[in-house]
Design a protein around this motif. Structure first.
Motif, PDB file in Angstrom:
ATOM      1  N   LYS A  10       0.808  -1.225   0.000  1.00 40.55           N
ATOM      2  CA  LYS A  10       0.000   0.000   0.000  1.00 40.55           C
ATOM      3  C   LYS A  10       0.836   1.267   0.000  1.00 40.55           C
ATOM      4  CE  LYS A  10      -4.149  -1.846   2.258  1.00 40.55           C
ATOM      5  NZ  LYS A  10      -5.055  -1.742   3.438  1.00 40.55           N
ATOM      6  N   LYS A  11       1.994   1.225   0.655  1.00 41.53           N
ATOM      7  CA  LYS A  11       2.819   2.429   0.773  1.00 41.53           C
ATOM      8  C   LYS A  11       4.286   2.046   0.807  1.00 41.53           C
ATOM      9  CE  LYS A  11       2.443   2.365   5.814  1.00 41.53           C
ATOM     10  NZ  LYS A  11       1.994   3.091   7.030  1.00 41.53           N
ATOM     11  N   PRO A  12       5.169   2.995   0.516  1.00 42.00           N
ATOM     12  CA  PRO A  12       6.604   2.680   0.548  1.00 42.00           C
ATOM     13  C   PRO A  12       7.069   2.333   1.963  1.00 42.00           C
ATOM     14  CG  PRO A  12       6.187   4.681  -0.704  1.00 42.00           C
ATOM     15  CD  PRO A  12       4.909   4.347   0.001  1.00 42.00           C
ATOM     16  N   VAL A  13       8.123   1.535   2.033  1.00 39.34           N
ATOM     17  CA  VAL A  13       8.717   1.178   3.322  1.00 39.34           C
ATOM     18  C   VAL A  13      10.225   1.052   3.134  1.00 39.34           C
ATOM     19  CG1 VAL A  13       8.376  -1.307   2.951  1.00 39.34           C
ATOM     20  CG2 VAL A  13       8.603  -0.416   5.283  1.00 39.34           C
ATOM     21  N   ILE A  14      10.974   1.488   4.137  1.00 37.51           N
ATOM     22  CA  ILE A  14      12.440   1.481   4.076  1.00 37.51           C
ATOM     23  C   ILE A  14      13.000   0.392   4.996  1.00 37.51           C
ATOM     24  CG2 ILE A  14      14.540   2.788   4.624  1.00 37.51           C
ATOM     25  CD1 ILE A  14      13.060   5.318   3.792  1.00 37.51           C
ATOM     26  N   ILE A  15      14.011  -0.308   4.495  1.00 40.84           N
ATOM     27  CA  ILE A  15      14.694  -1.351   5.254  1.00 40.84           C
ATOM     28  C   ILE A  15      16.190  -1.054   5.185  1.00 40.84           C
ATOM     29  CG2 ILE A  15      15.084  -3.834   5.485  1.00 40.84           C
ATOM     30  CD1 ILE A  15      12.551  -4.138   3.642  1.00 40.84           C
ATOM     31  N   GLU A  16      16.868  -1.069   6.322  1.00 44.86           N
ATOM     32  CA  GLU A  16      18.298  -0.777   6.346  1.00 44.86           C
ATOM     33  C   GLU A  16      19.071  -1.879   7.066  1.00 44.86           C
ATOM     34  OE1 GLU A  16      19.256   3.710   6.572  1.00 44.86           O
ATOM     35  OE2 GLU A  16      17.497   3.452   7.871  1.00 44.86           O
ATOM     36  N   VAL A  28      17.301   0.033   1.539  1.00 47.94           N
ATOM     37  CA  VAL A  28      16.381  -0.503   0.542  1.00 47.94           C
ATOM     38  C   VAL A  28      15.029   0.156   0.735  1.00 47.94           C
ATOM     39  CG1 VAL A  28      15.202  -2.573  -0.294  1.00 47.94           C
ATOM     40  CG2 VAL A  28      17.561  -2.725   0.507  1.00 47.94           C
ATOM     41  N   LYS A  29      14.422   0.589  -0.359  1.00 50.55           N
ATOM     42  CA  LYS A  29      13.084   1.167  -0.285  1.00 50.55           C
ATOM     43  C   LYS A  29      12.161   0.390  -1.204  1.00 50.55           C
ATOM     44  CE  LYS A  29      10.635   5.597  -0.116  1.00 50.55           C
ATOM     45  NZ  LYS A  29      10.765   7.071  -0.228  1.00 50.55           N
ATOM     46  N   ASP A  87       3.146  -9.799  -6.055  1.00 43.33           N
ATOM     47  CA  ASP A  87       3.417 -10.026  -7.481  1.00 43.33           C
ATOM     48  C   ASP A  87       4.105  -8.837  -8.133  1.00 43.33           C
ATOM     49  OD1 ASP A  87       1.461 -12.509  -7.952  1.00 43.33           O
ATOM     50  OD2 ASP A  87       0.380 -10.995  -6.813  1.00 43.33           O
ATOM     51  N   ASN A  88       3.820  -7.646  -7.622  1.00 44.13           N
ATOM     52  CA  ASN A  88       4.270  -6.416  -8.270  1.00 44.13           C
ATOM     53  C   ASN A  88       4.852  -5.473  -7.222  1.00 44.13           C
ATOM     54  OD1 ASN A  88       2.854  -6.969 -10.998  1.00 44.13           O
ATOM     55  ND2 ASN A  88       1.182  -7.110  -9.523  1.00 44.13           N
ATOM     56  N   ILE A  89       6.106  -5.082  -7.415  1.00 46.37           N
ATOM     57  CA  ILE A  89       6.759  -4.188  -6.456  1.00 46.37           C
ATOM     58  C   ILE A  89       8.069  -3.679  -7.050  1.00 46.37           C
ATOM     59  CG2 ILE A  89       8.127  -5.969  -5.266  1.00 46.37           C
ATOM     60  CD1 ILE A  89       7.226  -4.586  -2.599  1.00 46.37           C
ATOM     61  N   TYR A  90       8.490  -2.487  -6.623  1.00 49.30           N
ATOM     62  CA  TYR A  90       9.796  -1.943  -6.995  1.00 49.30           C
ATOM     63  C   TYR A  90      10.681  -1.907  -5.761  1.00 49.30           C
ATOM     64  CZ  TYR A  90       7.981  -0.582 -11.539  1.00 49.30           C
ATOM     65  OH  TYR A  90       7.439  -0.618 -12.803  1.00 49.30           O
ATOM     66  N   ILE A  91      11.929  -2.293  -5.937  1.00 52.46           N
ATOM     67  CA  ILE A  91      12.897  -2.336  -4.842  1.00 52.46           C
ATOM     68  C   ILE A  91      14.067  -1.443  -5.213  1.00 52.46           C
ATOM     69  CG2 ILE A  91      14.299  -3.806  -3.372  1.00 52.46           C
ATOM     70  CD1 ILE A  91      12.041  -5.634  -5.686  1.00 52.46           C
ATOM     71  N   GLU A  92      14.150  -0.279  -4.599  1.00 52.41           N
ATOM     72  CA  GLU A  92      15.254   0.648  -4.862  1.00 52.41           C
ATOM     73  C   GLU A  92      16.354   0.391  -3.837  1.00 52.41           C
ATOM     74  OE1 GLU A  92      14.900   5.043  -6.270  1.00 52.41           O
ATOM     75  OE2 GLU A  92      15.039   5.069  -4.074  1.00 52.41           O
ATOM     76  N   ILE A  93      17.578   0.207  -4.311  1.00 55.48           N
ATOM     77  CA  ILE A  93      18.690  -0.143  -3.427  1.00 55.48           C
ATOM     78  C   ILE A  93      19.887   0.747  -3.735  1.00 55.48           C
ATOM     79  CG2 ILE A  93      19.270  -2.032  -5.015  1.00 55.48           C
ATOM     80  CD1 ILE A  93      20.425  -3.560  -2.622  1.00 55.48           C
ATOM     81  N   ALA A 111       8.379  -6.001   7.314  1.00 53.64           N
ATOM     82  CA  ALA A 111       8.345  -4.703   6.644  1.00 53.64           C
ATOM     83  C   ALA A 111       7.229  -4.653   5.610  1.00 53.64           C
ATOM     84  CB  ALA A 111       9.690  -4.420   5.979  1.00 53.64           C
ATOM     85  N   ILE A 112       7.069  -5.741   4.858  1.00 53.85           N
ATOM     86  CA  ILE A 112       6.003  -5.804   3.848  1.00 53.85           C
ATOM     87  C   ILE A 112       4.646  -5.703   4.514  1.00 53.85           C
ATOM     88  CG2 ILE A 112       4.884  -7.327   2.170  1.00 53.85           C
ATOM     89  CD1 ILE A 112       7.782  -8.408   1.596  1.00 53.85           C
ATOM     90  N   LYS A 113       4.467  -6.412   5.615  1.00 56.62           N
ATOM     91  CA  LYS A 113       3.186  -6.370   6.315  1.00 56.62           C
ATOM     92  C   LYS A 113       2.936  -4.999   6.930  1.00 56.62           C
ATOM     93  CE  LYS A 113       2.751 -11.285   7.401  1.00 56.62           C
ATOM     94  NZ  LYS A 113       2.663 -12.311   8.473  1.00 56.62           N
ATOM     95  N   SER A 114       4.003  -4.327   7.391  1.00 55.79           N
ATOM     96  CA  SER A 114       3.838  -2.987   7.967  1.00 55.79           C
ATOM     97  C   SER A 114       3.425  -1.975   6.905  1.00 55.79           C
ATOM     98  CB  SER A 114       5.131  -2.536   8.641  1.00 55.79           C
ATOM     99  OG  SER A 114       6.133  -2.199   7.684  1.00 55.79           O
ATOM    100  N   ALA A 115       3.842  -2.202   5.664  1.00 57.24           N
ATOM    101  CA  ALA A 115       3.455  -1.321   4.553  1.00 57.24           C
ATOM    102  C   ALA A 115       2.013  -1.572   4.120  1.00 57.24           C
ATOM    103  CB  ALA A 115       4.391  -1.519   3.370  1.00 57.24           C
ATOM    104  N   GLY A 116       1.487  -2.741   4.461  1.00 51.90           N
ATOM    105  CA  GLY A 116       0.122  -3.091   4.073  1.00 51.90           C
ATOM    106  C   GLY A 116       0.088  -3.749   2.703  1.00 51.90           C
TER     107      GLY A 116
END
Length: 297
Positions: A10-16, A28-29, A87-93, A111-116
């Motif tokens: 549902k929304k972007p999420v950042i992982i470091e 990673v976003k 199925d569909n997502i962008y991963i910026e690193i 992180a994925i679940k926190s983004a919804g």
């Protein structure tokens, strides 16, 4: 929950974190994507699809490359996408290697679940295993068989009392086999560490992000999370690597001593031997009902 439709976040999420092999800090976003856009990495203004044709190397992890731009150690994140039915997502690193985090897929899943999760207005597609597939490298092999029940099994064969000849089977709709799979950590043997470092690998490895064995002893103070944690992690890797097919598989997959390279060769065999057919959910409704593919925890 049976996934009839495609999903994104549902929304972007950042992982470091830090890279297991590079030891570099990395951010990673994850961004939502539209229907049919697939899973795509972005680095240095280059979009690298998470597809088997972009695999580049398999030295203790799975790496992708396009136009000389590489993304390393993708398997744990790919497994997290499978577990959450993305199925569909962008991963910026911003660096070459994805963060190892705790050595499993757990933090990625969280992180994925926190983004919804966002359900998209487009049917989900599946790869149906239509005929048996067998591929081997010496005594190591992976075998796939048509089945309405999806299963991933890994059989180990170590000269080690802790791992030994244990096996683990993951059935996506089975709560018991799903429970604890995505939190199973990667592992190595102490005698391997110096060798890995001589290859320029494992610079970010520690007891915080990997299980380390010495003979028949676990060096991590907290011990194993599960008695068969190493074999569970091998199933996690198998699931992540096979998701580079681009679709979740319906069929039975059995791996004997397999690793990243053999996993990739198996995916290529599926594609290049016409052993699978790609079908939308509406055409395989009866199979999906029986297998309850991708039970999301």
């Amino acid at each position: 929950m049976i996934c009839q439709f495609q999903r994104t976040i549902k929304k972007p999420v950042i992982i470091e974190g830090i890279g297991l092999h590079t030891g570099k800090k990395v951010k990673v976003k994850l961004y939502p994507a539209k229907k049919n856009e697939g899973i795509n990495f972005i680095r240095k203004n280059t979009i690298i699809p998470a597809k088997i044709e972009y695999t580049h190397s398999f030295d203790y992890s799975t790496s992708l490359m396009k136009n000389e731009v590489a993304i390393r150690t993708v398997e744990h994140l790919m497994a997290a996408f499978y577990f959450t039915a993305i199925d569909n997502i962008y991963i910026e690193i911003d660096e070459e290697e994805l963060p190892i985090l705790d050595g499993s897929s757990k933090d990625f899943v969280d992180a994925i679940k926190s983004a919804g999760i966002q359900t998209l207005n487009e049917e989900k597609f599946y790869a149906i295993l239509e005929s048996p597939v067998f591929i081997n490298q010496g005594d190591k092999y992976i075998e796939g068989k048509p089945s309405s029940i999806t299963k991933f099994t890994y059989q180990a064969d170590y000269n080690n009392d802790i791992i030994g000849k244990k096996s683990f089977t993951y059935i996506p709709n089975d709560k018991e086999s799903y429970k604890g799979l995505f939190s199973a950590r990667t592992y190595c043997f102490l005698e391997e560490v110096e060798y890995l470092k001589s290859l320029g690998l494992a610079k970010g490895g520690s007891l915080k992000n990997a299980i380390v064995f010495h003979n028949n002893t676990v060096l991590n103070q907290e011990g194993l999370r599960f008695e068969d944690e190493p074999v569970r992690h091998k199933v996690l890797d198998l699931v992540g690597d096979l998701y580079l097919l681009g679709y979740p598989i319906i069929g039975e997959i059995y791996s004997f001593k397999g690793g990243h390279r053999l996993n990739a060769e198996f995916v290529k065999a599926l594609l290049y031997t016409d052993s699978i057919s790609i079908k939308p959910a509406s055409e395989i409704r009866d199979i999906i009902k029986e297998s309850s593919l991708l039970k999301v925890g």
